[in-house]
Enzyme design. Structure first.
Site: not given
Length: 535
Positions: A102-103
């Protein structure tokens, strides 16, 4: 403001709001949108990688969260700009589909927008930039398919799955215990996985948190753990060969739905009312006992009289079981959820090997464990930790690891981490750029530069010189024709990610590149923004 009349002669006021709105067009709109989205990506960039920094987020009511999970950070940030909200949705869709990365997906989108801004300043049309990014994305995805390797997830006692879980946990707060937590996550997924269909029902894995102890005390329980205890302290603490009656109706006398008053004029009437109320309880307990049930789990509460009757009839009971737990118990034990006492039949009872009460530490807090369920093998991961913040972060970390293992069971192809996959794709995209004769060539080259931004960011977060590290990795990849050379973030002395056993699923990496490209294309197509004046 002006006055007007409708067809019936009724007056109404027209307010001119257009003057109070701000409008941005053309290059100004592009730059405003790109800078807003870049601000979010820059916030997350320092959280990328095994040595990425954590963010402390304090909510309006004073709740503190410490995390480096990209989806959690952007979700809890109070973002007003509509374009920046697109990156929040980007991170959440990566979390929903893959569960990890997600990052990385937000950082990649930020790097692509950075490159797009440079191209816009050169006077290249936004649609040409979008087309170039799209073509470069296709080349990168095809190259990922070529460099991907299949792994045998069964080999060496599922070692490949444990290593994948360790890679996912390596950047989290719990990284010191990544091996132990990785094993717990692998065992939990394999217990509920259908390996013939390559399918995993994550609903059967319950993650229960309990503050106290340390992260090392986290353990896997083969069964369902619910944060409740028996409704009466004198009830049996263990029920073997459990026949479970799962109720969503309360152990209470029926009440009229409308407001009511009962006028009692003498003691006889009061006694009759009392006996009637008692009879309701007696009938309810009798219906449960006659069905053959030896334990009742109720979603609602019951008062002390019902509790006392249950104890007298030697029927252990649990009250206030949450709705999600009721559904999970029904799935695992084969019980039917019963909404009325009159509908209780032996066929609707669930079966389990045993239900027992367990106690943790020196506190008086107890939990119930339902083991050897009849229908499916549900499992619970009990997470312990010294504070609520650590427990919450450990829960998010284990969820990411579980998702990675599930993805590997579905598709056992992997690419290597440490920025090696992005560098290999960047080199391939640069090679393809020489074949593009139109103006899109600039966008294709910029896409390659954006991909290089990920290993740059990794090196920077690990305290290495990003320019030197990435240049060395690129030259070695070209010289050795080895797409596994990346950034040695942990300084283990080798840049070959296969030797470091750092890899992630192919599906995760492909999804990251595709989602980031789609969002950037969407932002580049917005050329007119009409917003309130305070925007």
């Amino acid at each position: 403001m002006s006055l007007a009349f409708d067809d019936y002669g009724r007056p109404y006021i027209i307010l001119r709001e257009q003057g109070s709105k701000k409008r941005m067009k053309g290059l100004e709109a592009y730059k405003s949108n790109i800078l807003a989205a870049k601000a979010i990506a820059n916030t997350l960039s320092s959280s990328l990688g095994p040595k990425g920094m954590d963010k402390m987020l304090v909510s309006a009511d004073g709740d503190v969260s410490v995390t480096n999970d990209g989806a959690t950070i952007v979700e809890k940030m109070e973002i007003q700009h509509p374009t920046a909200k697109l990156l929040v949705e980007l991170s959440q869709s990566q979390d929903a589909e893959i569960g990890d990365g997600t990052t990385g997906v937000v950082v990649l989108a930020g790097k692509l927008l950075e490159q797009a801004l440079t191209l816009l300043d050169k006077g290249i049309h936004p649609l040409k930039i979008s087309d170039g990014f799209d073509r470069a994305c296709d080349v990168a995805i095809k190259h990922l398919d070529q460099i991907a390797e299949e792994i045998d997830i069964q080999q060496n006692d599922h070692e490949a799955l444990i290593q994948a879980a360790c890679t996912a946990l390596g950047s989290k707060v719990v990284s010191k215990r990544k091996r132990e937590l990785g094993k717990i996550a692998v065992t939990a997924v394999l217990d509920v996985a259908d390996l013939t269909r390559k399918d995993v029902n994550l609903d059967l894995i319950k993650i229960q948190t309990k503050t106290g102890g340390s992260v090392e005390d986290t353990r896997l329980i083969s069964g369902i753990l619910i944060d409740k205890d028996m409704s009466h302290p004198q009830m049996k603490k263990e029920v073997t060969d459990a026949k479970i009656c799962l109720l969503t109706c309360p152990f209470e006398p029926p009440k009229p739905k409308t407001k009511h008053n009962i006028n009692i004029s003498n003691a006889e009437d009061y006694k009759k009312l009392y006996q009637q109320e008692q009879q309701y309880f007696v009938d309810m307990v009798k219906l449960v006992k006659n069905s053959g049930a030896n334990i009742a789990l109720c979603q609602w509460g019951f008062d002390d009289e019902a509790n006392h009757l249950l104890l007298q009839n030697e029927l252990p009971a649990v009250r206030w079981v949450s709705g999600t737990d009721v559904e999970l118990i029904a799935m695992a034990t084969g019980a039917r959820i019963i909404p009325r006492f009159q509908e209780i039949t032996p066929q609707k009872l669930g079966k389990a090997g045993s239900i027992r009460e367990v106690q943790f530490g020196t506190s008086n807090e107890r939990m119930l464990v339902i083991e050897n369920c009849q229908c499916t093998k549900a499992v619970t991961i009990l997470i312990r930790g010294g504070s609520q913040m650590i427990v919450d972060e450990a829960k998010r970390s284990i969820h990411d690891a579980i998702c990675v293992i599930r993805n590997l069971i579905k598709d056992n192809r992997i690419v290597y981490g440490g920025g090696s996959a992005e560098l290999a794709c960047a080199l391939q995209v640069l090679q393809y750029a020489d074949e593009v004769s139109s103006v899109e060539q600039y966008a294709v080259r910029s896409f390659a530069d954006a991909l290089e931004g990920i290993p740059n960011c990794l090196a920077d977060n690990c305290g290495l010189n990003p320019i030197t590290s990435v240049a060395q990795a690129k030259s070695r990849q070209l010289a050795e024709k080895n797409p596994r050379i990346g950034i040695d973030c942990m300084e283990l002395g080798t840049s070959d990610m296969k030797e470091q056993k750092i890899y992630e699923t192919l599906s995760s990496k492909k999804q990251q590149i595709q989602l980031a490209t789609q969002v950037v294309k969407m932002i580049l197509k917005i050329d007119d923004v009409i917003a309130p004046d305070d925007y």
